[in-house]
Structure formats: structure tokens, C-alpha cells
Design a protein around this motif. Structure first.
Motif, PDB file in Angstrom:
ATOM      1  N   GLN A 140       8.330 -18.993  25.799  1.00 35.29           N
ATOM      2  CA  GLN A 140       8.778 -19.301  27.163  1.00 35.29           C
ATOM      3  C   GLN A 140       9.576 -20.594  27.204  1.00 35.29           C
ATOM      4  OE1 GLN A 140       5.414 -19.354  29.834  1.00 35.29           O
ATOM      5  NE2 GLN A 140       4.667 -17.349  29.141  1.00 35.29           N
ATOM      6  N   ASN A 141       9.129 -21.541  26.365  1.00 30.44           N
ATOM      7  CA  ASN A 141       9.798 -22.846  26.352  1.00 30.44           C
ATOM      8  C   ASN A 141      10.935 -22.906  25.346  1.00 30.44           C
ATOM      9  OD1 ASN A 141       7.943 -23.834  28.255  1.00 30.44           O
ATOM     10  ND2 ASN A 141       6.489 -24.369  26.628  1.00 30.44           N
ATOM     11  N   GLU A 142      11.187 -21.766  24.670  1.00 24.60           N
ATOM     12  CA  GLU A 142      12.238 -21.699  23.651  1.00 24.60           C
ATOM     13  C   GLU A 142      12.063 -22.813  22.617  1.00 24.60           C
ATOM     14  OE1 GLU A 142      15.774 -19.757  26.392  1.00 24.60           O
ATOM     15  OE2 GLU A 142      15.957 -21.806  25.668  1.00 24.60           O
ATOM     16  N   SER A 143      10.789 -23.058  22.261  1.00 25.87           N
ATOM     17  CA  SER A 143      10.499 -24.151  21.327  1.00 25.87           C
ATOM     18  C   SER A 143       9.864 -23.672  20.041  1.00 25.87           C
ATOM     19  CB  SER A 143       9.552 -25.172  21.988  1.00 25.87           C
ATOM     20  OG  SER A 143       8.327 -24.556  22.323  1.00 25.87           O
ATOM     21  N   GLU A 144       9.908 -22.327  19.809  1.00 26.69           N
ATOM     22  CA  GLU A 144       9.299 -21.808  18.596  1.00 26.69           C
ATOM     23  C   GLU A 144      10.021 -22.345  17.374  1.00 26.69           C
ATOM     24  OE1 GLU A 144       8.019 -17.515  16.620  1.00 26.69           O
ATOM     25  OE2 GLU A 144       9.346 -17.595  18.353  1.00 26.69           O
ATOM     26  N   ASP A 145       9.261 -22.786  16.380  1.00 31.31           N
ATOM     27  CA  ASP A 145       9.832 -23.329  15.143  1.00 31.31           C
ATOM     28  C   ASP A 145      10.060 -22.183  14.167  1.00 31.31           C
ATOM     29  OD1 ASP A 145      10.633 -24.715  12.955  1.00 31.31           O
ATOM     30  OD2 ASP A 145       8.779 -25.875  12.698  1.00 31.31           O
ATOM     31  N   THR A 146      11.272 -21.648  14.162  1.00 35.89           N
ATOM     32  CA  THR A 146      11.581 -20.498  13.317  1.00 35.89           C
ATOM     33  C   THR A 146      11.653 -20.865  11.853  1.00 35.89           C
ATOM     34  OG1 THR A 146      13.940 -20.912  13.657  1.00 35.89           O
ATOM     35  CG2 THR A 146      12.857 -19.354  15.158  1.00 35.89           C
ATOM     36  N   SER A 147      11.706 -22.180  11.541  1.00 32.93           N
ATOM     37  CA  SER A 147      11.780 -22.604  10.148  1.00 32.93           C
ATOM     38  C   SER A 147      10.417 -22.664   9.484  1.00 32.93           C
ATOM     39  CB  SER A 147      12.447 -23.989  10.052  1.00 32.93           C
ATOM     40  OG  SER A 147      11.624 -24.960  10.678  1.00 32.93           O
ATOM     41  N   ALA A 148       9.350 -22.576  10.284  1.00 37.23           N
ATOM     42  CA  ALA A 148       8.004 -22.703   9.731  1.00 37.23           C
ATOM     43  C   ALA A 148       7.613 -21.451   8.963  1.00 37.23           C
ATOM     44  CB  ALA A 148       6.993 -22.957  10.862  1.00 37.23           C
ATOM     45  N   ASP A 149       6.776 -21.619   7.973  1.00 37.28           N
ATOM     46  CA  ASP A 149       6.238 -20.505   7.205  1.00 37.28           C
ATOM     47  C   ASP A 149       5.472 -19.585   8.150  1.00 37.28           C
ATOM     48  OD1 ASP A 149       4.633 -18.838   5.575  1.00 37.28           O
ATOM     49  OD2 ASP A 149       4.782 -20.298   3.940  1.00 37.28           O
ATOM     50  N   GLU A 150       5.686 -18.264   8.035  1.00 35.69           N
ATOM     51  CA  GLU A 150       5.057 -17.314   8.944  1.00 35.69           C
ATOM     52  C   GLU A 150       3.536 -17.357   8.847  1.00 35.69           C
ATOM     53  OE1 GLU A 150       6.639 -13.461   8.294  1.00 35.69           O
ATOM     54  OE2 GLU A 150       8.655 -13.957   9.025  1.00 35.69           O
ATOM     55  N   THR A 151       3.019 -17.798   7.699  1.00 31.49           N
ATOM     56  CA  THR A 151       1.563 -17.844   7.526  1.00 31.49           C
ATOM     57  C   THR A 151       0.953 -19.104   8.138  1.00 31.49           C
ATOM     58  OG1 THR A 151       1.759 -18.970   5.382  1.00 31.49           O
ATOM     59  CG2 THR A 151       1.778 -16.557   5.373  1.00 31.49           C
ATOM     60  N   GLU A 152       1.762 -20.059   8.517  1.00 33.46           N
ATOM     61  CA  GLU A 152       1.244 -21.297   9.083  1.00 33.46           C
ATOM     62  C   GLU A 152       0.777 -21.083  10.517  1.00 33.46           C
ATOM     63  OE1 GLU A 152       4.142 -24.324   8.778  1.00 33.46           O
ATOM     64  OE2 GLU A 152       3.975 -24.553   6.605  1.00 33.46           O
ATOM     65  N   ASP A 153      -0.258 -21.804  10.887  1.00 33.50           N
ATOM     66  CA  ASP A 153      -0.754 -21.795  12.257  1.00 33.50           C
ATOM     67  C   ASP A 153      -0.681 -23.220  12.781  1.00 33.50           C
ATOM     68  OD1 ASP A 153      -2.053 -21.659  14.645  1.00 33.50           O
ATOM     69  OD2 ASP A 153      -3.868 -20.693  13.887  1.00 33.50           O
ATOM     70  N   PRO A 154       0.366 -23.554  13.548  1.00 31.43           N
ATOM     71  CA  PRO A 154       0.533 -24.940  13.994  1.00 31.43           C
ATOM     72  C   PRO A 154      -0.544 -25.412  14.959  1.00 31.43           C
ATOM     73  CG  PRO A 154       2.135 -23.513  15.063  1.00 31.43           C
ATOM     74  CD  PRO A 154       1.467 -22.685  14.006  1.00 31.43           C
ATOM     75  N   THR A 155      -1.341 -24.488  15.488  1.00 34.68           N
ATOM     76  CA  THR A 155      -2.400 -24.913  16.418  1.00 34.68           C
ATOM     77  C   THR A 155      -3.661 -25.351  15.685  1.00 34.68           C
ATOM     78  OG1 THR A 155      -3.486 -22.733  16.671  1.00 34.68           O
ATOM     79  CG2 THR A 155      -1.555 -23.187  18.049  1.00 34.68           C
ATOM     80  N   LEU A 156      -3.766 -25.026  14.401  1.00 32.06           N
ATOM     81  CA  LEU A 156      -5.016 -25.256  13.660  1.00 32.06           C
ATOM     82  C   LEU A 156      -4.971 -26.549  12.869  1.00 32.06           C
ATOM     83  CD1 LEU A 156      -7.793 -24.054  12.869  1.00 32.06           C
ATOM     84  CD2 LEU A 156      -6.638 -23.004  10.890  1.00 32.06           C
ATOM     85  N   THR A 157      -5.966 -27.400  13.082  1.00 28.76           N
ATOM     86  CA  THR A 157      -6.172 -28.610  12.283  1.00 28.76           C
ATOM     87  C   THR A 157      -7.471 -28.437  11.514  1.00 28.76           C
ATOM     88  OG1 THR A 157      -5.032 -29.999  13.911  1.00 28.76           O
ATOM     89  CG2 THR A 157      -6.476 -31.110  12.345  1.00 28.76           C
ATOM     90  N   THR A 158      -7.405 -28.568  10.188  1.00 28.02           N
ATOM     91  CA  THR A 158      -8.556 -28.282   9.328  1.00 28.02           C
ATOM     92  C   THR A 158      -9.065 -29.547   8.654  1.00 28.02           C
ATOM     93  OG1 THR A 158      -7.662 -26.081   8.892  1.00 28.02           O
ATOM     94  CG2 THR A 158      -9.369 -26.879   7.399  1.00 28.02           C
ATOM     95  N   ASP A 159     -10.371 -29.700   8.667  1.00 25.01           N
ATOM     96  CA  ASP A 159     -11.050 -30.802   7.957  1.00 25.01           C
ATOM     97  C   ASP A 159     -10.440 -32.163   8.297  1.00 25.01           C
ATOM     98  OD1 ASP A 159     -12.853 -29.132   6.807  1.00 25.01           O
ATOM     99  OD2 ASP A 159     -11.867 -29.030   4.850  1.00 25.01           O
TER     100      ASP A 159
END
Length: 529
Positions: free
Chosen positions: A305-324
Motif C-alpha cells: 500500500q505504501n509502495e515501500s516493498e524492498d524488492t532487492s531483499a532475499d525472498e526468504t528474508e522476513d524483515p519483521t522478525l528479530t531473532t536472539d
């Protein structure tokens, strides 16, 4: 300095980790040599006969700088502590002080401002704290049946090994090093006597630390109180940014810019509206997730909706997830995550000051990071950059070959003896170029996996490693001969046990400050500068 880690009485860091820059040692040595000579010249410039006698030790050995209980501390002894503080400041922080504090090491530090006083005041307080603690512990040692150590005491040998290693690092013999660092007033005998007192105090301190018992209940209680400092957190987040509108009063005769708020009140109202809009979107986000939608999928919808999708990111990445993640104590998000009773999938919204952020708790865990204790002997190698000249590269290759041959000689020397940890420690005191551990016979205690330079770390934490294993390992610093002493507690247990022991020691030391009252003799102190 022995088994009591991270204490007031500790010397330099014992770890050779990936953040240490051994290559800076030679340049630091040259700066130290130049600064020491300049300080010595300035100390003698313009003094009369009485001042000359003071500076050359005639009065320094006879006048007191402090009384600690019934122990009189001479101005000469205080000078040793003061100069130790000065040299530690120069060698450890010299470049930083020049760059960010404007310290000029060609001028006396006593005349340069720092805080509400001068750098001389800082050195004075550092030296005083070290000296008073040492002599309080020394007094306790004598009272408890200890005697002044002799020349064969391992702690004393380590202290003198550090002086010899420092002299070698700065390309001086020991007498020249003492003269340049401590001044002509201090002799080798003076330094050795001071080292014996310090070693006696250190031995008493280590024995005291070892005598402190920490129970499993104390460890459990400490962890329960500060678990957020040890645990790692996994969570999801998505931010709805908002604009904070500012108001700038136009200069007289000018009209406000088109679209700009006409007053501070209007600017505040616009900001509040922006926050409310972001909050509404965040609430809507949570409703969708609670209705069964996937958190990451909902985030992708809003990105689209915000036209802010990062098309350069790896498809397997989840930018919402922070681990450890390691939490801080200042972030509102971290404070919320750290609260007891959080359950998987629990969500909230937090105003960060620039966004309304949706936070979803996933999990927390206590990492079991192994620790180890080793001894090592380091021989450094002169490194060169890729654009070095052929001559420089040839010299570096020769340095590497020399270090390799020497470390193999040392290894053979150890193997020709009784091949014990104690014999290894003596060789480390004699040969190691790691200034941080030479005084302890190359001992590096209870360091965590991942904190050392890669090659060193991999050898120490190999699953097959056994006490007594010894091997030559090459790293970016040079050649290490490593003796594996033992595995240790998990990192979190080691930290807690060490802290509880330090807390107990600090309580004990507070009683010593009353038992050994301090009397200042300002003139005697002034002779150290």
C-alpha cells in the motif's frame, strides 16, 4: 591479575580478542618513548637545588605521600603508582585523547583541563585508589600471617615479566625503560620492592576471592532479578511512521510558507492527527493478525500500500522478525519485551517518538555459551598491506619465518622439561609478546566462545579439546603456543558468580577503608608529578 576477574586491583585486559590491535603496539611504544622523555625533561626544567634533590629521589624516599593505617607510603612509592596510571592512560587511550579531548602529550598533563580539574587530577585519583587498596590488602595479608613475597613468587615474577615485556615492546632495556617511565628517582630495586608488596596484596586478594562461596540459590536469585540482561529475545515488529510537524515563526514582514502551520498550536494538532492515523493503522494491523492472518503477510500488505516493498531483499528474508536480540534498558520496546509473563503471540503498540510500532512477542531463551581457560605465548608478526613494496613484503615474510621458528623452539623447550602448566607459565613470562597476559604467565581465564580471534577461538572450543592439550596456532596477530587448561561454566553462570564474589569483596573492602584510615601529605604527593 589472577582469579578475581574485573576487580579494582586488576591489571590490563588478559584477552587477545578480535578487537585488539596488536599492530598499534609499536607506534604506541614510540609515542610512549617520546612522551616519557619530554615529561622527564619538563620535570627537570627550571628547578633549583632543592627541587633537583626532590626530583632525583633524595627527598622522595624520605617524605611521605600517604599514611594508610600505620603504614607510611613514601613519595617515591606514590610516584611509581602515579606513573603507572600515566603510562596506562597514554598507551591505552593516547590516540583517543588526542583526537577527541585535545590532549597534548608534549605538555605536562597536570596543566591540561579535564572536567572540573586537570588530567593530573584524574591520574592522582587513579593512582591514589590503586595504592590505597593495595596497602589495605597488604596490611590484611601481614595481619593474617602472610609474609612479603620473594623473587620466586609467581605473581612477583609476572609483574616483573610485564615490565620486561613493556621495555622490549618500546625497544628499551629495562634500566632505560625505568628511567624514561618513572624518572631517575626510581631505581630497579625500588620497582622490585613495590612489585613485591603488590604481589603480596594480590596473593591475599586471590585467596580471599577463592574463599567466597556462592550458592546455587544465590545464582538463581541473581538470574531471576536480572534475567533480561542474560536472555536473548525473538520478536516481530512493524512500524507505522508519522511526521512530527514543527512550527517556525516567520520573520517580521514575511508570510508563512504555503501549507506550513500558522502557530505552534496548529503544528501540535497536526502532529497529533498524524499519530492518531498511525495508531489507527497499527490497531488495524493487530486486528488482522488476531483474526488469523500471518504477521509477515500483513506487513507485506501495508508495504504494498505504501509502495515501500524492498524488492532487492532475499525472498526468504522476513524483515519483521528479530531473532536472539540482546535487549537494552532504555528502549520502550525492549522494556515491554522484558516484562515477566509475556506469552507467544502477545502484541502491543508502542510510540517510539517517530512511529507507532506493532510488537509481537515470540520467545526468550537463556544461551548456554561455553567458556574456557588457557595459557598462551604470542610471538607477533609484522604485517603489511596489499600495496606494500616488495622490500616490505620480504621483511614481513622474514618476520613470519623468524616467529615460526622461535615459537617452535619454545615449544621444544617446554616439551624437553616436565611439560606442566607451571613450566608453561614461566616460559610465557619469558617469551610472550602479549602484554595483557604476560604478567599472569599467559593466563586467559573464563573467556567466552566467539570473543577471540577466529583461529584461536576455533582451537580452544574444538569439541575434542582436553586439559593439557598444547599446540601452535597461527592467527592474524602472529603465532600462539596454546596450553588448554580447562573448560569453564556457561558464560551467564560465570558472569553471575564473578559479580556475586565482587559484591562480597566490595563489602569487605568497605570495612578496610575504616580499618586503614588515610592521611594525605600533599607535598610528598606533589613530588610525583
Amino acid at each position: 591479575m589472577g582469579k578475581g576477574s574485573r576487580t579494582r586491583l586488576s591489571h590490563d585486559s588478559e584477552q587477545v580478542n578480535a578487537n585488539q590491535g596488536k599492530a598499534s603496539g609499536k607506534s604506541s611504544g614510540k609515542m610512549l618513548r617520546n612522551v616519557a622523555i619530554i615529561l622527564l625533561v619538563l620535570a627537570f626544567a627550571g628547578v633549583g637545588i632543592f627541587g633537583l634533590l626532590s626530583k632525583t629521589g633524595f627527598l622522595m624516599g624520605k617524605l611521605a605521600a600517604y599514611d594508610v593505617g600505620d603504614q607510611e607510603i613514601s613519595a617515591l612509592e606514590y610516584r611509581i603508582y602515579y606513573k603507572d596510571a600515566e603510562i596506562n592512560l597514554i598507551t591505552n587511550y593516547g590516540s583517543t585523547l588526542e583526537m577527541y579531548y585535545g590532549v597534548d602529550f608534549t605538555q605536562p598533563l597536570e596543566s591540561q583541563a579535564y572536567g572540573d580539574g586537570t588530567w593530573g587530577d584524574f591520574l592522582h585519583e587513579s593512582a591514589k585508589a590503586s595504592l590505597l587498596e593495595t596497602y589495605s590488602l597488604y596490611g590484611e595479608a601481614l595481619e593474617n600471617g602472610y609474609t612479603l613475597v620473594d623473587e620466586n613468587d609467581p605473581t612477583y615474577l609476572g609483574i616483573m615479566a610485564k615490565h620486561n615485556a613493556m621495555a622490549k615492546e618500546y625497544e628499551m632495556d629495562l634500566d632505560e625503560y625505568i628511567k624514561n617511565v618513572y624518572g631517575s628517582a626510581v631505581s630497579l630495586d625500588d620497582l622490585q620492592q613495590s612489585a613485591k608488596i603488590y604481589a603480596t596484596a594480590t596473593n591475599y586478594y586471590n585467596d580471599y576471592i577463592d574463599s567466597i562461596e556462592v550458592t546455587e540459590q544465590e545464582i538463581s536469585d541473581y538470574y531471576a532479578e536480572k534475567s533480561a540482561s542474560f536472555d536473548l529475545f525473538t520478536y516481530r515488529s512493524y512500524a507505522f511512521d508519522y511526521e512530527t510537524v514543527s512550527y517556525t515563526e516567520p520573520t517580521e514582514g514575511e508570510e508563512p510558507e504555503e501549507g506550513a502551520p500558522a502557530s505552534q498550536e496548529e503544528a501540535d494538532a497536526l502532529t497529533e492527527a498524524n499519530i492518531a492515523d498511525a495508531q489507527a493503522k497499527a490497531d488495524e494491523f493487530i486486528e488482522k493478525v488476531n483474526a488469523g492472518a500471518d504477521f509477515a503477510a500483513v506487513a507485506e500488505e501495508y508495504d504494498a500500500q505504501n509502495e515501500s516493498e524492498d524488492t532487492s531483499a532475499d525472498e526468504t528474508e522476513d524483515p519483521t522478525l528479530t531473532t536472539d536480540a540482546v535487549l537494552s534498558s532504555s528502549s520502550d520496546i525492549d522494556l515491554w519485551l522484558a516484562e515477566d509473563g509475556r506469552t507467544e503471540g502477545e502484541m502491543t503498540t508502542i510510540d517510539t517518538g517517530s512511529s507507532i510500532t506493532v510488537v509481537c512477542y515470540v520467545s526468550r531463551r537463556l544461551p548456554e555459551i561455553p567458556t574456557a581457560t588457557v595459557r598462551h605465548i604470542l610471538l607477533t608478526v609484522d604485517s603489511v598491506s596489499d600495496d606494500a613494496t616488495d622490500e616490505e613484503k620480504e621483511l614481513s615474510e622474514q618476520s613470519d619465518a623468524d616467529a615460526k621458528a622461535k615459537i617452535e623452539e619454545i615449544y621444544d623447550e617446554w616439551k624437553s622439561g616436565d611439560m606442566t602448566e607451571d613450566s608453561f607459565a614461566l616460559l610465557a613470562m619469558e617469551y610472550s609478546e602479549d602484554l595483557g597476559s604476560v604478567s599472569t604467565g599467559g593466563l586467559i581465564e573464563d573467556f567466552s566462545e566467539g570473543n577471540m580471534v577466529a583461529e584461536f577461538d576455533e582451537w580452544c572450543f574444538d569439541e575434542s579439546r582436553q586439559p593439557g592439550d598444547t599446540e601452535i596456532v597461527k592467527s592474524s596477530y602472529g603465532y600462539h603456543l596454546i596450553y588448554y587448561v580447562s573448560p569453564g561454566d556457561s558464560e551467564w553462570r560465570h558472569i553471575i558468580i564473578s559479580q556475586l564474589k565482587l559484591d562480597s569483596y566490595n563489602e569487605y573492602y568497605e570495612t578496610l577503608t575504616e580499618k586503614y584510615p588515610v592521611t594525605d601529605h600533599e607535598y610528598g604527593q606533589s613530588l610525583a608529578y
